[in-house]
Design an enzyme around this catalytic site. Structure first.
Site, PDB file in Angstrom:
ATOM      1  N   ASN A   1      -3.147  -0.021   2.089  1.00 44.77           N
ATOM      2  CA  ASN A   1      -3.643   0.181   0.978  1.00 44.77           C
ATOM      3  C   ASN A   1      -2.537  -0.099  -0.160  1.00 44.77           C
ATOM      4  OD1 ASN A   1      -2.595   2.707   1.148  1.00 44.77           O
ATOM      5  ND2 ASN A   1      -4.588   3.562   0.393  1.00 44.77           N
TER       6      ASN A   1
ATOM      7  N   ASP B   1       7.956  12.309   3.815  1.00 47.38           N
ATOM      8  CA  ASP B   1       6.365  13.797   3.208  1.00 47.38           C
ATOM      9  C   ASP B   1       6.416  14.282   4.560  1.00 47.38           C
ATOM     10  OD1 ASP B   1       5.777  11.167   5.027  1.00 47.38           O
ATOM     11  OD2 ASP B   1       4.978  10.256   3.222  1.00 47.38           O
TER      12      ASP B   1
ATOM     13  N   GLU C   1      -0.903   7.901  -3.077  1.00 47.40           N
ATOM     14  CA  GLU C   1      -2.255   6.391  -2.700  1.00 47.40           C
ATOM     15  C   GLU C   1      -2.507   5.818  -4.149  1.00 47.40           C
ATOM     16  OE1 GLU C   1      -2.867   5.913   0.101  1.00 47.40           O
ATOM     17  OE2 GLU C   1      -3.509   8.250   1.669  1.00 47.40           O
TER      18      GLU C   1
ATOM     19  N   HIS D   1       0.198   2.427  -0.562  1.00 47.97           N
ATOM     20  CA  HIS D   1       1.182   3.284  -0.411  1.00 47.97           C
ATOM     21  C   HIS D   1       2.140   3.108   0.371  1.00 47.97           C
ATOM     22  CE1 HIS D   1      -1.048   5.659   3.530  1.00 47.97           C
ATOM     23  NE2 HIS D   1       0.575   4.638   3.512  1.00 47.97           N
TER      24      HIS D   1
HETATM   25  C1  F6R Z   1       5.980   7.673   6.195  1.00 49.07           C
HETATM   26  C2  F6R Z   1       5.293   6.975   4.812  1.00 49.07           C
HETATM   27  C3  F6R Z   1       3.713   5.881   5.405  1.00 49.07           C
HETATM   28  C4  F6R Z   1       4.450   5.117   6.227  1.00 49.07           C
HETATM   29  C5  F6R Z   1       3.343   4.366   6.181  1.00 49.07           C
HETATM   30  C6  F6R Z   1       2.895   2.903   7.193  1.00 49.07           C
HETATM   31  O1  F6R Z   1       6.117   8.749   6.111  1.00 49.07           O
HETATM   32  O2  F6R Z   1       5.575   7.729   4.194  1.00 49.07           O
HETATM   33  O3  F6R Z   1       4.069   5.551   4.012  1.00 49.07           O
HETATM   34  O4  F6R Z   1       5.206   4.464   5.809  1.00 49.07           O
HETATM   35  O5  F6R Z   1       1.474   4.621   5.547  1.00 49.07           O
HETATM   36  O6  F6R Z   1       2.609   3.724   8.257  1.00 49.07           O
HETATM   37  P1  F6R Z   1       2.882   2.558  10.110  1.00 49.07           P
HETATM   38  O7  F6R Z   1       4.677   2.717  10.060  1.00 49.07           O
HETATM   39  O8  F6R Z   1       2.207   3.631  10.779  1.00 49.07           O
HETATM   40  O9  F6R Z   1       1.655   1.584   9.739  1.00 49.07           O
END
Ligand code: F6R
EC number: 3.5.99.6
Length: 235
Positions: free
Chosen positions: A129, A63, A136, A131
C-alpha cells in the site's frame, strides 16, 4: 531518485548490499538504518557470508510491534538478532521497545535517539500500500517517530510470520516520514510483482499522503533498487 532495475531479486539485493558495503567500509563511525520484513533477508545473508566488519557501525531499526517483548519470537528485535546481529557484531544496535509501559514516551525517546545519532544511510522496503516503515497511507508528511495503528492490509501481509491473523499486533512504534527523510542517504529495495503498483506510485505519482513513499521524491539522496517484476508497471 536514482532508479536501478536488476534482472532478478537476488541481483537487486546484491546491488543494494554492495552499495551499503561501500558506504560502511573504511569509515570510522557509521549509523545504518535497518529494516525488517522479507526484503532485506537476502541482504543480511550477504552481510553474514562476507563477514562484513560492522564493529564501527551503530544500527537503528525503523519499527517494532507494540505489545511484543524484545524476546518474543515475532518481535523485530528477535528478527534482527536471528537474521543478522547474532552473527555480525555491530557497535550498538537500537530498536524501539515494543513492550515499553508508555508507548508514546518510548516513541519520543526513540525519535530523540535517532536524531542525536544522525542516520548516514537508511535501508527501506516498501509495503504493497506504499507504506515505508509503518507510515501507513494518510500519515502526515512531517510525522516524527510515533505510535501507529496498522491497516488490515498490512496485518494481512505480515500474517505469514504469525500463527493466526489475531496474533498480528494492531499497533507499532515507527520512525515517521520526517525522521526517515532526515537520513543522509536512503536505499529502497523492492522486489516482486506485488510491489509493482506501490513502486509505480512512488516514482511517478505527484507526492501524496495516499502513497507515503512518494515523499522520497523530495529527498536528494535516494537510490531505488528494483527487480524486473517490481518495475513492471513503471513507464
Ligand atoms: C519493516 C518495515 C516495512 C517493510 C514493508 C515491506 O521494518 O518497515 O515497511 O519494509 O512492509 O515488507 P516486506 O519486505 O516483507 O515485503
Amino acid at each position: 531518485m536514482n532508479v536501478l532495475v536488476a534482472k532478478t531479486a537476488n541481483d537487486a539485493e546484491r546491488i543494494a548490499y554492495t552499495l551499503i558495503k561501500e558506504r560502511i567500509s573504511g569509515k570510522h563511525d557509521f549509523v545504518l538504518g535497518l529494516a525488517t520484513g522479507s526484503t532485506p533477508v537476502g541482504m543480511y545473508q550477504m552481510f553474514k557470508q562476507d563477514a562484513l566488519d560492522c564493529s564501527h557501525v551503530t544500527s537503528v531499526n525503523l519499527d517494532e510491534y507494540i505489545g511484543l517483548s524484545p524476546e518474543h519470537p515475532q518481535s523485530y528485535n528477535r528478527f534482527m538478532k536471528d537474521r543478522l546481529f547474532d552473527e555480525v557484531p555491530f557497535k550498538q544496535s537500537h530498536l524501539p521497545q515494543g513492550d515499553a509501559p508508555d508507548p508514546q514516551a518510548e516513541a519520543a525517546r526513540y525519535e530523540d535517539l535517532v536524531r542525536k545519532l544522525g542516520v548516514d544511510l537508511q535501508l527501506l522496503g516498501i509495503g504493497e500500500n506504499g507504506h515505508i516503515a509503518f507510515n501507513e497511507p494518510g500519515t502526515a508528511l512531517d510525522a516524527k517517530t510515533h505510535v501507529t495503528e496498522l491497516t488490515e492490509s498490512t496485518r494481512e501481509a505480515n500474517r505469514r510470520f504469525f500463527d493466526r491473523l489475531e496474533d498480528v499486533p494492531t499497533h507499532a512504534i515507527t520512525m515517521g516520514l520526517d525522521t526517515i527523510m532526515n537520513a543522509r542517504e536512503i536505499v529502497l529495495v523492492a522486489t516482486g510483482e506485488r510491489k509493482a503498483e506501490a513502486v509505480q506510485h512512488m516514482i511517478e505519482s505527484v507526492p501524496t499522503v495516499d502513497w507515503p513513499a512518494t515523499i522520497l521524491q523530495a529527498h536528494p539522496g535516494v537510490t531505488v533498487v528494483l527487480d524486473g517484476a517490481a518495475a513492471s508497471r513503471c513507464a
